[in-house]
Scaffold this active site. Structure first.
Site, PDB file in Angstrom:
ATOM      1  CG  ASP A   6      49.011  45.381  61.210  1.00  0.00           C
ATOM      2  OD1 ASP A   6      48.009  44.767  61.631  1.00  0.00           O
ATOM      3  OD2 ASP A   6      49.843  45.924  61.967  1.00  0.00           O
ATOM      4  CG  ASP A  60      52.148  48.989  63.546  1.00  0.00           C
ATOM      5  OD1 ASP A  60      51.056  48.588  63.978  1.00  0.00           O
ATOM      6  OD2 ASP A  60      52.949  49.670  64.218  1.00  0.00           O
ATOM      7  CD  GLU A 114      46.625  41.130  61.841  1.00  0.00           C
ATOM      8  OE1 GLU A 114      47.655  40.464  61.690  1.00  0.00           O
ATOM      9  OE2 GLU A 114      46.491  41.998  62.718  1.00  0.00           O
TER      10      GLU A 114
END
Length: 181
Positions: free
Chosen positions: A7, A142, A69
């Site tokens: 992420d 996160d 991501e």
């Protein structure tokens, strides 16, 4: 298959390693963490630190693939720019390690883990905790997001990987058959 889920973020970059393959749809957490940098350092120093930490994770956990991501283009341009820089680091580290990077939009990640692409962070965290059989929810968000990105690829990417392998095998078979004529 071992997946490094990322992420990306310059202030907080979530990293997670998940293993799949112990049965259909089964996935297990290996490690999760968040690399933090402070705005008191230059952007270059922050990126260098993130690159070093990413290399440590790659060496320590030896993933088969990286799941990232995909950048969400929001209204805040500085955030988009620094997140893009971190995504670039991930691609660079993957290229140097001979790994493929598979990118998933936030909507794809949410849909694969929760069943809906409109899930909020609390729903994603709850489902990741449940899916991985964790005693506690991963914190901060996160970390949970990095796990969700890894799970997303473990569930969605395996099918794509198998289809690509089957297509490559069929191309090789047809080429061999053509050469034999």
């Amino acid at each position: 298959m071992r997946v490094l889920g990322v992420d990306p973020g310059l202030t907080r970059c979530g990293l997670a390693v998940v293993d799949s393959g112990s049965g259909p749809g089964r996935v297990a957490m290996v490690a999760v963490g968040v690399v933090r940098t402070t705005s008191a350092r230059t952007t270059g120093d922050r990126l260098a630190y993130l690159q070093d930490e990413l290399d440590v994770w790659l060496d320590r956990f030896d993933p088969d693939v990286i799941s990232l991501e995909r950048l969400y283009v929001a209204d805040h341009v500085p955030t988009v720019m620094t997140t893009a820089m971190v995504s670039g680091l991930v691609h660079l580290a993957a290229a140097r390690s001979g790994l493929e990077v598979h990118e998933y939009t936030p909507t794809e990640v949410k849909a694969s883990v929760t069943g809906t692409g409109r899930a909020d962070k609390a729903q994603v965290t709850s489902m990741v905790t449940r899916v991985l059989g964790l005693d506690q929810a991963p914190r901060p968000a996160d970390a949970a997001d990095a796990l969700a990105v890894g799970v997303c690829h473990a569930w969605r990417g395996v099918g794509a990987h198998r289809r690509a392998a089957a297509a490559a095998s069929e191309r090789a078979r047809l080429a061999a058959a053509g050469a034999a004529r």
